[in-house]
Structures are given as C-alpha cells and as structure tokens.
Design a protein around this motif. Structure first.
Motif, PDB file in Angstrom:
ATOM      1  N   HIS A 132      11.287  -4.378  -0.190  1.00  0.00           N
ATOM      2  CA  HIS A 132      11.114  -4.405  -1.732  1.00  0.00           C
ATOM      3  C   HIS A 132       9.600  -4.777  -2.114  1.00  0.00           C
ATOM      4  O   HIS A 132       9.301  -5.312  -3.007  1.00  0.00           O
ATOM      5  N   SER A 133       8.922  -3.896  -1.476  1.00  0.00           N
ATOM      6  CA  SER A 133       7.393  -3.768  -1.720  1.00  0.00           C
ATOM      7  C   SER A 133       6.794  -2.418  -1.677  1.00  0.00           C
ATOM      8  O   SER A 133       7.398  -1.719  -0.666  1.00  0.00           O
ATOM      9  N   SER A 134       5.987  -1.819  -2.591  1.00  0.00           N
ATOM     10  CA  SER A 134       5.315  -0.674  -2.274  1.00  0.00           C
ATOM     11  C   SER A 134       4.537  -0.657  -1.063  1.00  0.00           C
ATOM     12  O   SER A 134       3.912  -1.744  -0.556  1.00  0.00           O
ATOM     13  N   LYS A 135       4.293   0.282  -0.455  1.00  0.00           N
ATOM     14  CA  LYS A 135       3.586   0.853   0.849  1.00  0.00           C
ATOM     15  C   LYS A 135       2.072   0.910   0.416  1.00  0.00           C
ATOM     16  O   LYS A 135       2.118   1.570  -0.644  1.00  0.00           O
ATOM     17  N   LEU A 136       1.448   1.295   1.411  1.00  0.00           N
ATOM     18  CA  LEU A 136       0.118   1.194   1.317  1.00  0.00           C
ATOM     19  C   LEU A 136      -0.175   2.876   0.920  1.00  0.00           C
ATOM     20  O   LEU A 136      -0.915   3.448   1.875  1.00  0.00           O
ATOM     21  N   ASN A 137       0.326   3.655  -0.006  1.00  0.00           N
ATOM     22  CA  ASN A 137       0.302   4.938  -0.199  1.00  0.00           C
ATOM     23  C   ASN A 137      -0.975   5.497  -0.707  1.00  0.00           C
ATOM     24  O   ASN A 137      -1.948   4.630  -1.190  1.00  0.00           O
ATOM     25  N   SER A 138      -1.070   6.745  -0.969  1.00  0.00           N
ATOM     26  CA  SER A 138      -2.152   7.378  -1.579  1.00  0.00           C
ATOM     27  C   SER A 138      -2.477   6.737  -3.005  1.00  0.00           C
ATOM     28  O   SER A 138      -3.608   6.755  -3.306  1.00  0.00           O
ATOM     29  N   THR A 139      -1.407   6.561  -3.808  1.00  0.00           N
ATOM     30  CA  THR A 139      -1.776   5.960  -5.132  1.00  0.00           C
ATOM     31  C   THR A 139      -2.180   4.554  -5.036  1.00  0.00           C
ATOM     32  O   THR A 139      -3.255   4.226  -5.869  1.00  0.00           O
ATOM     33  N   VAL A 140      -1.516   3.765  -4.279  1.00  0.00           N
ATOM     34  CA  VAL A 140      -2.169   2.613  -4.030  1.00  0.00           C
ATOM     35  C   VAL A 140      -3.800   2.603  -3.569  1.00  0.00           C
ATOM     36  O   VAL A 140      -4.717   1.819  -4.218  1.00  0.00           O
ATOM     37  N   LYS A 141      -4.181   3.473  -2.664  1.00  0.00           N
ATOM     38  CA  LYS A 141      -5.563   3.732  -2.371  1.00  0.00           C
ATOM     39  C   LYS A 141      -6.537   3.941  -3.632  1.00  0.00           C
ATOM     40  O   LYS A 141      -7.414   3.630  -3.530  1.00  0.00           O
ATOM     41  N   LYS A 142      -5.774   5.052  -4.145  1.00  0.00           N
ATOM     42  CA  LYS A 142      -6.539   5.491  -5.421  1.00  0.00           C
ATOM     43  C   LYS A 142      -6.909   4.312  -6.358  1.00  0.00           C
ATOM     44  O   LYS A 142      -7.919   4.084  -6.917  1.00  0.00           O
ATOM     45  N   VAL A 143      -5.719   3.688  -7.071  1.00  0.00           N
ATOM     46  CA  VAL A 143      -5.918   2.683  -7.927  1.00  0.00           C
ATOM     47  C   VAL A 143      -6.846   1.516  -7.388  1.00  0.00           C
ATOM     48  O   VAL A 143      -7.559   0.873  -8.206  1.00  0.00           O
ATOM     49  N   SER A 144      -6.777   1.137  -5.999  1.00  0.00           N
ATOM     50  CA  SER A 144      -7.449   0.104  -5.574  1.00  0.00           C
ATOM     51  C   SER A 144      -8.987   0.519  -5.196  1.00  0.00           C
ATOM     52  O   SER A 144      -9.725  -0.310  -4.839  1.00  0.00           O
ATOM     53  N   CYS A 145      -9.279   1.752  -5.696  1.00  0.00           N
ATOM     54  CA  CYS A 145     -10.621   2.551  -5.107  1.00  0.00           C
ATOM     55  C   CYS A 145     -11.224   2.199  -4.131  1.00  0.00           C
ATOM     56  O   CYS A 145     -12.052   1.931  -3.826  1.00  0.00           O
ATOM     57  N   GLY A 146     -10.300   2.310  -2.754  1.00  0.00           N
ATOM     58  CA  GLY A 146     -10.548   2.244  -1.556  1.00  0.00           C
ATOM     59  C   GLY A 146     -10.560   0.892  -1.032  1.00  0.00           C
ATOM     60  O   GLY A 146     -10.865   0.436  -0.016  1.00  0.00           O
ATOM     61  N   THR A 147     -10.436  -0.322  -1.963  1.00  0.00           N
ATOM     62  CA  THR A 147     -10.629  -1.704  -1.517  1.00  0.00           C
ATOM     63  C   THR A 147      -9.456  -2.069  -0.748  1.00  0.00           C
ATOM     64  O   THR A 147      -9.545  -3.224   0.066  1.00  0.00           O
ATOM     65  N   SER A 148      -8.180  -1.296  -0.401  1.00  0.00           N
ATOM     66  CA  SER A 148      -7.293  -1.550   0.472  1.00  0.00           C
ATOM     67  C   SER A 148      -7.682  -1.711   2.035  1.00  0.00           C
ATOM     68  O   SER A 148      -6.980  -2.309   3.010  1.00  0.00           O
ATOM     69  N   GLU A 149      -8.909  -1.112   2.273  1.00  0.00           N
ATOM     70  CA  GLU A 149      -9.375  -0.940   3.572  1.00  0.00           C
ATOM     71  C   GLU A 149     -10.208  -2.244   4.070  1.00  0.00           C
ATOM     72  O   GLU A 149     -10.634  -2.405   5.075  1.00  0.00           O
ATOM     73  N   ILE A 150     -10.627  -3.250   2.649  1.00  0.00           N
ATOM     74  CA  ILE A 150     -11.544  -3.997   3.088  1.00  0.00           C
ATOM     75  C   ILE A 150     -10.990  -5.541   3.520  1.00  0.00           C
ATOM     76  O   ILE A 150     -11.685  -6.077   4.474  1.00  0.00           O
ATOM     77  N   LEU A 151      -9.791  -5.806   3.083  1.00  0.00           N
ATOM     78  CA  LEU A 151      -9.501  -7.262   3.619  1.00  0.00           C
ATOM     79  C   LEU A 151      -7.967  -6.848   4.337  1.00  0.00           C
ATOM     80  O   LEU A 151      -7.338  -5.920   4.000  1.00  0.00           O
ATOM     81  N   PRO A 152      -7.602  -7.940   5.082  1.00  0.00           N
ATOM     82  CA  PRO A 152      -6.382  -7.908   5.875  1.00  0.00           C
ATOM     83  C   PRO A 152      -5.157  -7.782   4.899  1.00  0.00           C
ATOM     84  O   PRO A 152      -5.091  -8.880   3.820  1.00  0.00           O
ATOM     85  N   ILE A 153      -4.329  -6.751   5.006  1.00  0.00           N
ATOM     86  CA  ILE A 153      -2.967  -6.631   3.948  1.00  0.00           C
ATOM     87  C   ILE A 153      -1.871  -6.822   5.167  1.00  0.00           C
ATOM     88  O   ILE A 153      -1.714  -5.915   6.051  1.00  0.00           O
ATOM     89  N   ILE A 154      -1.039  -7.891   5.102  1.00  0.00           N
ATOM     90  CA  ILE A 154       0.097  -7.910   6.317  1.00  0.00           C
ATOM     91  C   ILE A 154       1.348  -7.856   5.380  1.00  0.00           C
ATOM     92  O   ILE A 154       1.643  -8.493   4.720  1.00  0.00           O
ATOM     93  N   PHE A 155       2.470  -6.917   5.957  1.00  0.00           N
ATOM     94  CA  PHE A 155       3.683  -7.161   5.478  1.00  0.00           C
ATOM     95  C   PHE A 155       4.425  -7.948   6.636  1.00  0.00           C
ATOM     96  O   PHE A 155       4.420  -7.874   7.948  1.00  0.00           O
ATOM     97  N   VAL A 156       5.476  -8.892   6.208  1.00  0.00           N
ATOM     98  CA  VAL A 156       6.049  -9.734   7.137  1.00  0.00           C
ATOM     99  C   VAL A 156       7.656  -9.456   6.492  1.00  0.00           C
ATOM    100  O   VAL A 156       7.932  -9.151   5.475  1.00  0.00           O
ATOM    101  N   ASN A 157       8.400 -10.038   7.478  1.00  0.00           N
ATOM    102  CA  ASN A 157       9.851 -10.114   7.152  1.00  0.00           C
ATOM    103  C   ASN A 157      10.348 -11.107   6.340  1.00  0.00           C
ATOM    104  O   ASN A 157      11.123 -11.017   5.546  1.00  0.00           O
ATOM    105  N   SER A 158       9.615 -12.281   6.605  1.00  0.00           N
ATOM    106  CA  SER A 158      10.377 -13.449   5.687  1.00  0.00           C
ATOM    107  C   SER A 158       9.065 -14.392   5.251  1.00  0.00           C
ATOM    108  O   SER A 158       8.299 -14.826   5.760  1.00  0.00           O
ATOM    109  N   LEU A 159       8.691 -14.279   3.810  1.00  0.00           N
ATOM    110  CA  LEU A 159       7.789 -14.860   3.086  1.00  0.00           C
ATOM    111  C   LEU A 159       7.940 -16.409   3.066  1.00  0.00           C
ATOM    112  O   LEU A 159       6.896 -17.030   3.235  1.00  0.00           O
TER     113      LEU A 159
END
Length: 246
Positions: A132-159
């Motif tokens: 139930h979360s968007s993946k880090l696809n090309s749209t995310v990268k474009k809208v984030s202006c490449g900042t998705s590469e700057i900080l750790p982004i971690i997907f987990v099974n249980s919040l």
C-alpha cells in the motif's frame, strides 16, 4: 535493471548527487540551448556519460507522454542498499534524529513531493510500508527532482514494529490526524522526532494512531477538511524546524 528519469531539474539534481547512476542521456534533436542544457552538457562531459540526439516522438513514447522537456536519462536501477536493520544504525549517526514515516501514500506524485519536502527539511530517513505504498518509480524521481537519491528511504513489512523500535530508542512518535483536538502550533515539539503522515483521503491507519505518543492536527478554515499530503507534510516538518531553531 534500469529505469528512466526526465526533465531538466530531476536530471540536473541527479547529476549533482549521483552522476554514476546514469547509463545514457537522450536529448531532443535541435533542442534550443539554454543555461540548464549547458549545465547538463558540462556534467555529461565531466563524467563521460554517453548521450544521443533523438526525436520528440521517441521521447513521448519512452516517457509515456509525460512532460519530459526534451531530455531523458536512462539510469541504473539499484536495489535499496538499506534494510530495516539499518534504521537504528542510521539514526544513531545523528544527535537529534528527524524521521518521516509515510503511511499509505500510493500516488507517486504525492510521494515524490513528500520526499523533496523531507530533503529540504533535513529529514534523516524516510520509512514506508512495503504494501500500500508507491514504489520509487520514474514519476517519483521526477517529482522529487532527483532528491530520492539523497537520503535513505526504507520499505518495511511492519510500521508498528518499527514504531516500537524507535520508541525504544527514545524517539517521540507524532501522528498527523485532522480529527485530533491537539493543534500542532500549540504543542512544544522536541527532537528526536518521528512524524507519521497518512494519505489525504484515509489518513494514517487506526493501529498506527494507537501507537503514536501524540496526535496533532493543522487547523483548517472555510470548510476545507484536509490538505494534500505533501502540503501537510511541509507544514509539519517546517513547524518542527521553526520550534527547534530558537
């Protein structure tokens, strides 16, 4: 594996932060030169990135008719180098950890905007549910202006599991909830902090709310019931920065 990124600002930001991620760059043939394009060519030459001239039809097809501004990059798609076991290692690097959890953000435009806002606010790590979360696809990268590469982004099974992990490390868990009677501006918020934001329509899940230390809202007027999640995220993050800057 590979992915695409398009548009001047996303490509420039990624060239600045991770130029080795580019496999090749395509530029619209006869594209009129401007300062942004000159900057891109400087980096193409500096990092020896192959580039090719192409047609608008090819760019439209490759970008699925998104606004590409006549430029598109093919990038290496790497698996995240971070795992849930790295979360504590990462936050221990910071004196006052600043964490953002995004629950049920399925729209890639919203996720990209939230990531860009988080980077601007100096958030140290973003945590998302695998489902139930968007993946880090090309749209995310474009809208984030490449900042998705700057900080750790971690997907987990249980919040919930991660929330308990953070609490055990003395991190206050704050949930955004438009039904809460606690207004963010009336509460003193101290680092270390984890902010949890939910989707615009559904908010954060009840089980997540139950595990928060406090729920806060943003006062709204003129019959508006909710804000876009990226706008609300910006208000929360920068109010916390304001409070801790004086």
């Amino acid at each position: 594996m590979e992915d695409i990124i398009f548009g001047f600002y996303p490509i420039i930001e990624l060239l600045k932060n991770n130029p080795k991620s580019f496999k090749k760059i395509y530029i619209l043939d006869n594209k009129q030169s401007n300062n942004k394009l000159k900057e891109i060519f400087i980096n193409i030459k500096k990092y020896s990135i192959p580039y090719y001239k192409t047609t608008r039809q090819w760019l439209n097809k490759k970008s699925k008719n998104n606004v590409h501004q006549g430029i598109l990059g093919i990038i290496f798609l790497k698996k995240s180098k971070y795992h849930k076991n790295d979360i504590i290692k990462i936050i221990k690097k910071f004196k006052n950890p600043f964490i953002l959890i995004l629950d049920r953000i399925t729209d890639p435009h919203n996720l990209g905007a939230c990531i860009r806002t988080a980077v601007a606010a100096k958030v140290n790590i973003i945590i998302l549910p695998k489902h139930h979360s968007s993946k880090l696809n090309s749209t995310v990268k474009k809208v984030s202006c490449g900042t998705s590469e700057i900080l750790p982004i971690i997907f987990v099974n249980s919040l919930v599991q991660i929330i308990h992990l953070l609490k055990n490390n003395n991190i206050t868990i704050i949930g955004a909830d438009n039904k809460s009677k606690n207004i963010i501006y009336n509460n003193r918020i101290y680092f270390p902090i984890c902010i949890i934001m939910g989707s615009e329509n559904k908010g954060i899940r009840p089980i997540i709310k139950h595990n928060c230390d406090i729920l806060l809202n943003i006062p709204l007027f003129n019959g508006i019931n909710s804000l876009n999640v990226s706008v609300a995220t910006g208000i929360f993050l920068f109010e916390i920065i304001r409070q801790n800057s004086f």
